[in-house]
Write a protein that holds these residues in place. Structure first.
Motif, mmCIF file in Angstrom:
data_model
loop_
_atom_site.group_PDB
_atom_site.id
_atom_site.type_symbol
_atom_site.label_atom_id
_atom_site.label_comp_id
_atom_site.label_asym_id
_atom_site.label_seq_id
_atom_site.Cartn_x
_atom_site.Cartn_y
_atom_site.Cartn_z
ATOM 1 N N TYR A 20 42.444 43.533 33.618
ATOM 2 C CA TYR A 20 42.400 42.290 32.845
ATOM 3 C C TYR A 20 43.623 41.446 33.199
ATOM 4 O O TYR A 20 44.755 41.932 33.167
ATOM 5 C CB TYR A 20 42.396 42.606 31.344
ATOM 6 N N ARG A 24 43.760 34.544 32.498
ATOM 7 C CA ARG A 24 42.370 34.081 32.525
ATOM 8 C C ARG A 24 41.838 33.719 31.139
ATOM 9 O O ARG A 24 41.136 32.739 30.970
ATOM 10 C CB ARG A 24 41.478 35.152 33.164
ATOM 11 N N ASP A 25 42.089 34.558 30.138
ATOM 12 C CA ASP A 25 41.572 34.333 28.779
ATOM 13 C C ASP A 25 42.728 34.414 27.788
ATOM 14 O O ASP A 25 42.825 35.349 26.995
ATOM 15 C CB ASP A 25 40.493 35.368 28.430
ATOM 16 N N LYS A 26 43.602 33.436 27.846
ATOM 17 C CA LYS A 26 44.821 33.480 27.044
ATOM 18 C C LYS A 26 44.539 33.524 25.555
ATOM 19 O O LYS A 26 45.295 34.135 24.793
ATOM 20 C CB LYS A 26 45.698 32.270 27.383
ATOM 21 N N GLU A 27 43.447 32.879 25.127
ATOM 22 C CA GLU A 27 43.145 32.850 23.694
ATOM 23 C C GLU A 27 42.716 34.217 23.166
ATOM 24 O O GLU A 27 42.675 34.436 21.954
ATOM 25 C CB GLU A 27 42.059 31.805 23.397
ATOM 26 N N LYS A 28 42.412 35.150 24.078
ATOM 27 C CA LYS A 28 41.973 36.484 23.655
ATOM 28 C C LYS A 28 43.028 37.559 23.933
ATOM 29 O O LYS A 28 42.778 38.742 23.714
ATOM 30 C CB LYS A 28 40.658 36.847 24.354
ATOM 31 N N ASN A 29 44.199 37.141 24.403
ATOM 32 C CA ASN A 29 45.247 38.110 24.727
ATOM 33 C C ASN A 29 45.705 38.899 23.502
ATOM 34 O O ASN A 29 45.939 40.104 23.573
ATOM 35 C CB ASN A 29 46.451 37.400 25.348
ATOM 36 N N LYS A 100 30.760 32.755 30.182
ATOM 37 C CA LYS A 100 30.928 32.856 28.730
ATOM 38 C C LYS A 100 29.599 32.935 27.993
ATOM 39 O O LYS A 100 29.554 33.351 26.825
ATOM 40 C CB LYS A 100 31.735 31.668 28.208
ATOM 41 N N GLN A 251 34.689 37.208 20.606
ATOM 42 C CA GLN A 251 36.127 37.456 20.778
ATOM 43 C C GLN A 251 36.395 38.731 21.567
ATOM 44 O O GLN A 251 37.486 38.915 22.107
ATOM 45 C CB GLN A 251 36.823 37.562 19.411
ATOM 46 N N TRP A 254 35.388 39.351 27.558
ATOM 47 C CA TRP A 254 36.374 38.731 28.436
ATOM 48 C C TRP A 254 36.097 39.044 29.899
ATOM 49 O O TRP A 254 35.214 39.826 30.229
ATOM 50 C CB TRP A 254 37.791 39.171 28.059
ATOM 51 N N ARG A 255 36.885 38.425 30.741
ATOM 52 C CA ARG A 255 36.724 38.577 32.187
ATOM 53 C C ARG A 255 37.471 39.828 32.654
ATOM 54 O O ARG A 255 38.654 40.002 32.380
ATOM 55 C CB ARG A 255 37.282 37.341 32.899
ATOM 56 N N ASN A 261 32.014 40.682 33.809
ATOM 57 C CA ASN A 261 31.974 40.666 32.347
ATOM 58 C C ASN A 261 32.435 41.988 31.750
ATOM 59 O O ASN A 261 32.071 43.060 32.242
ATOM 60 C CB ASN A 261 30.541 40.399 31.869
#
Length: 338
Positions: A20, A24-29, A100, A251, A254-255, A261
């Motif tokens: 991970y 790439r998916d900062k809002e899900k860190n 997404k 939520q 993520w990538r 996926n």
């Protein structure tokens, strides 16, 4: 991709490793860190001489119990997944290119246990054969029997794609379906990295995931102090128009590996009181060793727009034909004026 290529050369990396990238998916860190911290993390710093870049790498110390997966690719936009022997939480990674709009749905456990020694099961197994060109990848008769006994393979009788699905209807027109007319059992693969491809799993109706409910993982309880989004005990089920299907939280999607996926699955949620309260629908099966088996559908959401457009087009066409027919009837029975 250069960083991923470098990581694959490390001894800590294996074929089933998921990587991970925080950028790439900062809002899900935040939620991902909460999950991984429970499995213990070690930090390493590597220097990539080719790209002359520094790589900060965190690895989980505690092992994650990976269940056995039984998968069928129904078509390019839909998969059915049966998960066996699940304990706690674990990652679910799929090789489809990340988008997404790939969605994951919890659906009712549809398999009904069948006795291995039953006459019907033995008849199906006796007719099982290796398909042409699949000797290296398809399970042998001996392996298949072992898979069934261990509960890794459920359905073994071929379930042809439903022609109520426009995708398969169009594909069938002019096609050659003679191969499966004589087969009772379609392709079942060998076991690769805890995964078995089983082309006999149900196709399901194309609208089976429409109007699904949802899972709210945000903290809505009165006791905010002990509330964590990763704690499935605080999750809340939001019922949809279709009460038998629940969409897995976005939520937790993520990538993974830069382009595929990944979802984080918490099997403890299946014991949630709100799911157990629904007596008409069973979402899981408790195995003899205390582990869980349950069923998921992975679907590319925009595909339903194609279906909806097709339904609307057919309705418009039928309405037009009915109007034209009624007009013709009227012209036949109403005398023309002089």
């Amino acid at each position: 991709m250069a960083t991923l290529a470098y990581l694959t050369s490390l001894r800590e990396f294996s074929v089933d490793t998921g990587v991970y990238f925080e950028e790439r998916d900062k809002e899900k860190n935040k939620i991902l860190w909460e999950i991984l911290l429970k499995h213990g993390l070690t930090k390493g710093v590597f220097w990539n001489q080719q790209s002359r870049t520094r790589i900060n790498l965190h690895l989980t110390k505690k092992p994650i119990s990976i269940p056995n997966l039984e998968v069928r690719k129904i078509h390019a936009a839909k998969y059915r997944i049966r998960i066996h022997n699940a304990r706690g939480d674990f990652p679910l990674n799929f090789s489809e290119t990340f988008h997404k709009d790939w969605r994951l749905y919890l659906v009712p456990w549809s398999f009904k246990d069948k006795e291995f020694d039953s006459t019907k099961t033995q008849q199906i197994l006796s007719s099982y054969q290796i398909l042409s060109g699949n000797k290296k990848s398809q399970a042998s008769s001996k392996e298949l029997k072992e898979f069934i006994k261990k509960g890794w393979v459920t359905d073994i009788e071929h379930d042809p794609p439903s022609l109520t699905n426009p995708y398969h209807l169009i594909k069938r027109i002019g096609g050659n379906a003679s191969r499966l007319k004589t087969l009772k059992t379609d392709f079942i693969s060998k076991k690769f990295f805890n995964t078995i491809q089983n082309e006999n799993l149900p196709t399901g109706l194309f609208w089976e995931t429409w109007f699904a409910g949802a899972i709210d993982i945000n903290c809505n309880t009165k006791n905010k102090g002990n509330c964590e989004p990763t704690n499935s005990n605080t999750w809340r089920v939001i019922k949809g128009f279709n009460p038998t299907v629940i969409e897995w939280p976005n939520q937790l999607h993520w990538r993974i590996n830069a382009q595929t996926n990944g979802w984080w699955i918490n099997s403890n949620f299946l014991r949630h009181a709100s799911l157990s309260a629904n007596k008409k629908t069973t979402f899981h099966q408790i195995n003899s060793d205390g582990t869980l088996s349950f069923e998921l559908v992975m679907e590319f959401w925009p595909q339903r727009l194609f279906y909806a457009g097709g339904i609307i087009s057919i309705m418009v066409l039928l309405t037009t034909l009915i109007v034209l027919f009624l007009r013709w009837i009227r012209q036949q029975f109403i005398p023309k004026s002089l």
